[in-house]
Design a protein around this motif. Structure first.
Motif, PDB file in Angstrom:
ATOM      1  N   ILE A 150       0.825  -1.223   0.000  1.00 36.84           N
ATOM      2  CA  ILE A 150       0.000   0.000   0.000  1.00 36.84           C
ATOM      3  C   ILE A 150       0.859   1.274   0.000  1.00 36.84           C
ATOM      4  O   ILE A 150       0.715   2.113  -0.895  1.00 36.84           O
ATOM      5  CB  ILE A 150      -1.039  -0.021   1.148  1.00 36.84           C
ATOM      6  CG1 ILE A 150      -2.176  -0.966   0.771  1.00 36.84           C
ATOM      7  CG2 ILE A 150      -1.576   1.378   1.450  1.00 36.84           C
ATOM      8  CD1 ILE A 150      -3.221  -1.159   1.851  1.00 36.84           C
ATOM      9  N   PRO A 151       1.797   1.432   0.945  1.00 38.77           N
ATOM     10  CA  PRO A 151       2.615   2.656   0.882  1.00 38.77           C
ATOM     11  C   PRO A 151       3.500   2.722  -0.352  1.00 38.77           C
ATOM     12  O   PRO A 151       3.717   3.808  -0.897  1.00 38.77           O
ATOM     13  CB  PRO A 151       3.447   2.599   2.166  1.00 38.77           C
ATOM     14  CG  PRO A 151       3.368   1.215   2.642  1.00 38.77           C
ATOM     15  CD  PRO A 151       2.087   0.635   2.150  1.00 38.77           C
TER      16      PRO A 151
ATOM     17  N   ILE B  80      -6.996  -1.851   5.097  1.00 40.06           N
ATOM     18  CA  ILE B  80      -6.035  -2.856   4.639  1.00 40.06           C
ATOM     19  C   ILE B  80      -6.515  -3.593   3.387  1.00 40.06           C
ATOM     20  O   ILE B  80      -5.719  -4.043   2.576  1.00 40.06           O
ATOM     21  CB  ILE B  80      -5.732  -3.857   5.786  1.00 40.06           C
ATOM     22  CG1 ILE B  80      -4.551  -4.770   5.464  1.00 40.06           C
ATOM     23  CG2 ILE B  80      -6.960  -4.676   6.159  1.00 40.06           C
ATOM     24  CD1 ILE B  80      -3.221  -4.132   5.578  1.00 40.06           C
ATOM     25  N   ASN B  81      -7.835  -3.642   3.170  1.00 49.30           N
ATOM     26  CA  ASN B  81      -8.340  -4.403   2.010  1.00 49.30           C
ATOM     27  C   ASN B  81      -8.568  -3.528   0.772  1.00 49.30           C
ATOM     28  O   ASN B  81      -9.222  -3.938  -0.167  1.00 49.30           O
ATOM     29  CB  ASN B  81      -9.617  -5.143   2.389  1.00 49.30           C
ATOM     30  CG  ASN B  81     -10.691  -4.188   2.881  1.00 49.30           C
ATOM     31  OD1 ASN B  81     -10.445  -2.984   2.982  1.00 49.30           O
ATOM     32  ND2 ASN B  81     -11.867  -4.709   3.173  1.00 49.30           N
ATOM     33  N   THR B  82      -8.017  -2.306   0.762  1.00 54.26           N
ATOM     34  CA  THR B  82      -8.152  -1.433  -0.403  1.00 54.26           C
ATOM     35  C   THR B  82      -7.421  -2.042  -1.600  1.00 54.26           C
ATOM     36  O   THR B  82      -6.303  -2.537  -1.459  1.00 54.26           O
ATOM     37  CB  THR B  82      -7.539  -0.062  -0.104  1.00 54.26           C
ATOM     38  OG1 THR B  82      -8.129   0.446   1.076  1.00 54.26           O
ATOM     39  CG2 THR B  82      -7.748   0.913  -1.235  1.00 54.26           C
ATOM     40  N   SER B  83      -8.043  -2.011  -2.768  1.00 55.25           N
ATOM     41  CA  SER B  83      -7.368  -2.572  -3.940  1.00 55.25           C
ATOM     42  C   SER B  83      -6.279  -1.606  -4.398  1.00 55.25           C
ATOM     43  O   SER B  83      -6.437  -0.386  -4.338  1.00 55.25           O
ATOM     44  CB  SER B  83      -8.371  -2.826  -5.062  1.00 55.25           C
ATOM     45  OG  SER B  83      -8.591  -1.631  -5.785  1.00 55.25           O
ATOM     46  N   LEU B  84      -5.176  -2.169  -4.829  1.00 56.11           N
ATOM     47  CA  LEU B  84      -4.028  -1.339  -5.210  1.00 56.11           C
ATOM     48  C   LEU B  84      -4.348  -0.509  -6.439  1.00 56.11           C
ATOM     49  O   LEU B  84      -3.823   0.593  -6.617  1.00 56.11           O
ATOM     50  CB  LEU B  84      -2.814  -2.232  -5.464  1.00 56.11           C
ATOM     51  CG  LEU B  84      -2.320  -3.000  -4.223  1.00 56.11           C
ATOM     52  CD1 LEU B  84      -1.163  -3.911  -4.586  1.00 56.11           C
ATOM     53  CD2 LEU B  84      -1.921  -2.057  -3.105  1.00 56.11           C
ATOM     54  N   TYR B  85      -5.233  -1.010  -7.270  1.00 56.55           N
ATOM     55  CA  TYR B  85      -5.643  -0.284  -8.465  1.00 56.55           C
ATOM     56  C   TYR B  85      -6.357   1.021  -8.070  1.00 56.55           C
ATOM     57  O   TYR B  85      -6.027   2.111  -8.553  1.00 56.55           O
ATOM     58  CB  TYR B  85      -6.552  -1.190  -9.304  1.00 56.55           C
ATOM     59  CG  TYR B  85      -7.391  -0.473 -10.307  1.00 56.55           C
ATOM     60  CD1 TYR B  85      -6.797   0.081 -11.454  1.00 56.55           C
ATOM     61  CD2 TYR B  85      -8.768  -0.345 -10.136  1.00 56.55           C
ATOM     62  CE1 TYR B  85      -7.563   0.755 -12.375  1.00 56.55           C
ATOM     63  CE2 TYR B  85      -9.536   0.327 -11.054  1.00 56.55           C
ATOM     64  CZ  TYR B  85      -8.934   0.873 -12.177  1.00 56.55           C
ATOM     65  OH  TYR B  85      -9.714   1.531 -13.086  1.00 56.55           O
ATOM     66  N   ALA B  86      -7.312   0.870  -7.127  1.00 57.94           N
ATOM     67  CA  ALA B  86      -8.039   2.056  -6.645  1.00 57.94           C
ATOM     68  C   ALA B  86      -7.086   3.032  -5.989  1.00 57.94           C
ATOM     69  O   ALA B  86      -7.177   4.259  -6.177  1.00 57.94           O
ATOM     70  CB  ALA B  86      -9.121   1.636  -5.652  1.00 57.94           C
ATOM     71  N   LEU B  87      -6.133   2.503  -5.247  1.00 59.69           N
ATOM     72  CA  LEU B  87      -5.166   3.348  -4.545  1.00 59.69           C
ATOM     73  C   LEU B  87      -4.309   4.139  -5.539  1.00 59.69           C
ATOM     74  O   LEU B  87      -4.079   5.337  -5.365  1.00 59.69           O
ATOM     75  CB  LEU B  87      -4.272   2.465  -3.662  1.00 59.69           C
ATOM     76  CG  LEU B  87      -3.274   3.201  -2.783  1.00 59.69           C
ATOM     77  CD1 LEU B  87      -3.995   4.018  -1.719  1.00 59.69           C
ATOM     78  CD2 LEU B  87      -2.322   2.222  -2.117  1.00 59.69           C
TER      79      LEU B  87
ATOM     80  N   PHE C 202      -9.757  -3.022  13.572  1.00 58.76           N
ATOM     81  CA  PHE C 202      -9.706  -2.697  12.144  1.00 58.76           C
ATOM     82  C   PHE C 202     -10.167  -1.264  11.897  1.00 58.76           C
ATOM     83  O   PHE C 202     -11.150  -0.798  12.466  1.00 58.76           O
ATOM     84  CB  PHE C 202     -10.561  -3.673  11.343  1.00 58.76           C
ATOM     85  CG  PHE C 202      -9.832  -4.941  11.028  1.00 58.76           C
ATOM     86  CD1 PHE C 202      -8.859  -4.942  10.038  1.00 58.76           C
ATOM     87  CD2 PHE C 202     -10.087  -6.108  11.727  1.00 58.76           C
ATOM     88  CE1 PHE C 202      -8.168  -6.103   9.746  1.00 58.76           C
ATOM     89  CE2 PHE C 202      -9.400  -7.269  11.440  1.00 58.76           C
ATOM     90  CZ  PHE C 202      -8.435  -7.276  10.450  1.00 58.76           C
ATOM     91  N   GLY C 203      -9.434  -0.645  11.028  1.00 55.17           N
ATOM     92  CA  GLY C 203      -9.767   0.724  10.641  1.00 55.17           C
ATOM     93  C   GLY C 203      -8.802   1.056   9.518  1.00 55.17           C
ATOM     94  O   GLY C 203      -8.122   0.163   9.009  1.00 55.17           O
ATOM     95  N   ALA C 204      -8.700   2.309   9.142  1.00 52.87           N
ATOM     96  CA  ALA C 204      -7.666   2.673   8.176  1.00 52.87           C
ATOM     97  C   ALA C 204      -6.323   2.313   8.803  1.00 52.87           C
ATOM     98  O   ALA C 204      -6.169   2.375  10.025  1.00 52.87           O
ATOM     99  CB  ALA C 204      -7.726   4.154   7.875  1.00 52.87           C
ATOM    100  N   ILE C 205      -5.341   1.932   7.987  1.00 53.94           N
ATOM    101  CA  ILE C 205      -4.148   1.296   8.564  1.00 53.94           C
ATOM    102  C   ILE C 205      -3.353   2.216   9.477  1.00 53.94           C
ATOM    103  O   ILE C 205      -2.682   1.758  10.373  1.00 53.94           O
ATOM    104  CB  ILE C 205      -3.232   0.676   7.474  1.00 53.94           C
ATOM    105  CG1 ILE C 205      -2.768   1.733   6.466  1.00 53.94           C
ATOM    106  CG2 ILE C 205      -3.901  -0.476   6.786  1.00 53.94           C
ATOM    107  CD1 ILE C 205      -1.818   1.151   5.433  1.00 53.94           C
TER     108      ILE C 205
END
Lengths: 427, 371
Positions: free
Chosen positions: B53-54, B98-105, B191-194
């Motif tokens: 993610i980062p 944590i489950n955000t898709s890398l494409y969306a990111l 769980f929340g935003a990382i």
């Protein structure tokens, strides 16, 4: 209200220890002396000509356009020439170049009795050409032509980094200081006299306390080590908890620097004008920083060489301290009565970043201005807004640029805005 | 030896924009490190996500700036040095789950830098917080773009939003125990935003950054203080208990937004008085969106809404500080009181729910429609 408006001042590392306690160098009077025949940038009427013989105290020139400022010869000798030369105020002005005959002859010196009246003292200060020795050089007598004064403030704050000349002068010439303060107290007609000084100068505070023991009118006010504590408005606010519009006399205060008081005392006792001064030669690019006792008219180079010379290949030579001093293009420039320090710094180029609008310039501005907004208005050439933001209240203390994390030359932009606004007002 | 000319002042403080940005980067990396240890322990796809993610977020941000610099024929290294795109990338990475898709990111990171910053003229000229723009893009544009192999259980904010935000005291206790109680929430083990969950760590970093003059302490202090004070009063009046206010500050990235996003000097007013007013609006909007809008988390939106007000606030406070002191003190005090009053008023309009009863209702509905 520092919660809402920022501290409006800042502690700056003073570097004062380097010159605060070492011995004072007594500089030999040079063979050739250059005396600026002007008051600041204002040309004075020249009273001597090439070939004239002059003595210590001979009047070389006088400014007489509402302000009266005589300029005296600091040595005895012969006037070799009258010519335009660069000066500490950047603009070239007329100088009397005097060849020293080392006889140290003086004109007939007139002293004044400590019993003299207020009017007599003010006239004496005027005729002796005593000007503000804190740096600005405003004619001292002018402020004392009033009967509304209640408080006399003696400025011994010295908030500029590196400079210790005021403190050393008081230590060395304590008798002159004592006499000067008493004369000024009489000349002002004030009820009391407050000597303002930074709290960490403990030895000096003790000395002054001792000096005026038993004199109920004189007190010492200890101020925090902040910049610009020595600026009149800040000092008046700290001492009297009052603000004024244009001049401190509006609230019954007169402010005179400690060194000026010393020269008033010296003139009272000896009848001598300001012909020599203790000047702090310091900074990171001078080998051995010292206070130097030098005759007025000595080239800066002589003072710097007496302190071991330069230590960097690229330096800036300042008349004054590192915050408000004027950058000179040559070290041939000679000292004047208003010069209290020569600061030599290594030339640095600061990497500039975009403005992040953090407001550090506004938080620390002692005038309460918002340089960040003023620069916006300057870029947009919005003159109405510049007027509303009161850019002309800027005293160019330099704190805005000092604090800017992006290293933007904020103070230079403030000067530009002021010039632009003034030019527009005139046209 | 050469004598140079230099325009005064001739000395400068050691505080610099470069140091500010580097310290901020270090603080963000510390927040990420905490999450790294947490998710690495969970292994598999979680470990992969917390590392990628980062990298994706910062990578796209830097790449966008590089392409922009190349397109305008600027010196790339010099442009990057004065633009700090990795800060935006890191903040964005830490505000997504944590489950955000890398494409969306990746798309959001591009939008954050390009539309959030570069089109306004780059670093220093942007109106909106770029990372908040990126976050909102994911929230609205890619809400369903989630990785299926990474299961993240519901966050406290989404759960309580489903319950109407206000519970009675026993309901709140039952609700909090689901996340390990207030203490566990303070330490961030849910769980929340990382990057948003460890409120304690974020507050400690905030104090250090304030001490080092990297950010203005008044912004997070007033933001969190107002939300805490307002919701605590609501909790006490409505019988949700003392912990209700604390819960409101601990969840939904309030601390992270306050310390790392709201404090961005570029997008908030440049005077302390202005910043406090700005913060009051942000706190009010946060509670308004939480309690009354259909979105569970109001922090990012409230930051953007407050950003819109920045020029107006600056215009109001324009002038010379000394002339304005009296007037500004009154204005700021009034706005603080009004926003606190507003927060309480919104809170009082909520209905009190009993948590187990609400959950039972949901289960029935879910069962009824065959979920």
């Amino acid at each position: 209200m520092s919660l809402l408006f920022g501290p409006m001042h800042q502690h700056i590392d003073g570097h004062k220890e380097v010159t605060a306690h070492n011995e004072i160098i007594h500089l030999d009077v040079p063979e050739i002396i250059g005396v600026a025949l002007s008051h600041g940038n204002i040309e004075a009427n020249i009273l001597v000509k090439e070939g004239d013989h002059v003595k210590i105290g001979t009047k070389l020139a006088e400014r007489d356009d509402g302000f009266y400022v005589p300029i005296f010869s600091p040595v005895s000798g012969t006037v070799k020439s009258i010519e335009k030369r660069p000066s500490t105020s950047l603009k070239p002005v007329m100088h009397a170049i005097i060849e020293n005959d080392f006889r140290e002859d003086t004109v007939e010196l007139k002293t004044i009795s400590e019993e003299a009246s207020k009017e007599e003292i003010v006239e004496f200060i005027k005729q002796m050409g005593i000007i503000g020795c804190g740096g600005a050089g405003f004619p001292t007598y002018y402020k004392y032509q009033t009967d509304k004064c209640e408080h006399l403030l003696i400025n011994a704050v010295e908030c500029e980094p590196y400079i210790t000349a005021d403190a050393r002068m008081i230590e060395e010439k304590s008798y002159y200081f004592k006499t000067g303060v008493r004369m000024l107290l009489k000349a002002s007609g004030a009820r009391d006299c407050i000597i303002c000084i930074k709290e960490e100068k403990k030895d000096l505070i003790e000395l002054i306390d001792l000096m005026f023991e038993g004199d109920k009118r004189v007190s010492v006010l200890k101020l925090k080590d902040l910049y610009p504590m020595g600026w009149e408005r800040v000092m008046v606010y700290e001492a009297l908890n009052a603000q004024y519009e244009r001049f401190p006399i509006e609230i019954g205060a007169i402010i005179t620097s400690a060194t000026t008081a010393i020269y008033v005392g010296r003139a009272t006792i000896t009848g001598l004008p300001i012909n020599e001064k203790i000047i702090t030669v310091s900074g990171d690019a001078v080998k051995s920083p010292h206070n130097v006792l030098a005759r007025v008219g000595t080239p800066f180079r002589n003072l710097i060489e007496a302190c071991g010379g330069y230590t960097s290949d690229e330096v800036i030579v300042l008349s004054g301290g590192p915050m408000m001093g004027t950058s000179l293009r040559s070290d041939e420039v000679t000292t004047r009565p208003a010069v209290n320090a020569i600061t030599v710094l290594t030339y640095m180029v600061y990497e500039e970043y975009p403005c992040i609008r953090c407001g550090a310039c506004a938080n620390n501005c002692p005038s309460g201005l918002r340089p960040v907004n003023i620069i916006q208005a300057l870029k947009a050439k919005d003159f109405d807004r510049l007027q509303r933001l009161k850019v002309t209240d800027c005293v160019e203390c330099g704190l805005c640029a000092y604090n800017c994390p992006s290293k933007i030359p904020v103070t230079e932009n403030m000067r530009r805005a002021k010039r632009l606004l003034n030019a527009r007002k005139q046209s | 030896m050469e004598i140079k000319y230099h325009a005064g002042p001739h000395i400068r403080s050691t505080r610099s924009t470069k140091i500010i940005m580097l310290e901020l980067t270090a603080a963000l990396l510390i927040v990420w490190l905490f999450s790294l240890f947490r998710y690495l322990g969970m292994g598999g796809a979680y470990a992969r996500q917390i590392i990628l993610i980062p990298i994706v977020s910062v990578g796209v941000c830097v790449l966008t700036e590089v392409l922009f610099a190349l397109f305008y024929k600027k010196n790339v290294a010099k442009h990057l040095k004065g633009s700090f795109p990795w800060i935006t990338g890191l903040i964005l990475a830490l505000t997504v789950p944590i489950n955000t898709s890398l494409y969306a990111l990746a798309v959001s990171a591009f939008i954050a830098i390009f539309f959030g910053k570069l089109v306004f003229g780059g670093f220093g000229d942007n109106i909106f917080n770029p990372a908040a723009i990126g976050r909102v893009t994911i929230l609205t544009g890619f809400a369903s773009s989630r990785l299926l192999d990474v299961v993240a259980s519901p966050t406290p904010t989404t759960t309580i939003a489903d319950s109407g935000w206000l519970l009675n005291q026993s309901g709140l206790q039952a609700f909090l125990s689901q996340f390990g109680g207030i203490k566990n929430m303070l330490l961030g083990n849910y769980f929340g935003a990382i990057g948003e969950t460890n409120t304690l760590l974020i507050i400690i970093l905030g104090i250090i950054l304030s001490y080092n003059e990297i950010l203005d302490w008044a912004v997070p202090a007033f933001y969190m203080g107002l939300i805490f004070a307002g919701t605590t009063i609501v909790g006490l009046i409505k019988g949700a208990g003392f912990e209700y206010g604390l819960f409101n500050v601990l969840t939904g990235g309030v601390a992270f937004g306050a310390v790392f996003m709201l404090t961005d000097p570029v997008t908030n007013p440049n005077t302390r008085a202005g910043r406090i007013v700005f913060t009051c609006f942000a706190a009010f909007f946060t509670v308004l969106i939480r309690y009354k809008a259909s979105l569970p988390e109001g922090v990012c939106y409230s930051i953007l809404l407050a950003n819109i007000l920045t020029p107006t606030i600056e215009k109001y406070f324009d002038g010379k500080t000394i002339d304005r002191m009296h007037k500004d003190t009154i204005t700021v005090t009034l706005i603080i009181l009004l926003s606190l009053f507003g927060i309480i008023l919104i809170g009082l309009s909520l209905d009190v729910n009993d948590y187990p009863a609400v959950m039972a209702l949901f289960k029935n509905i879910a069962g009824g429609i065959g979920l």
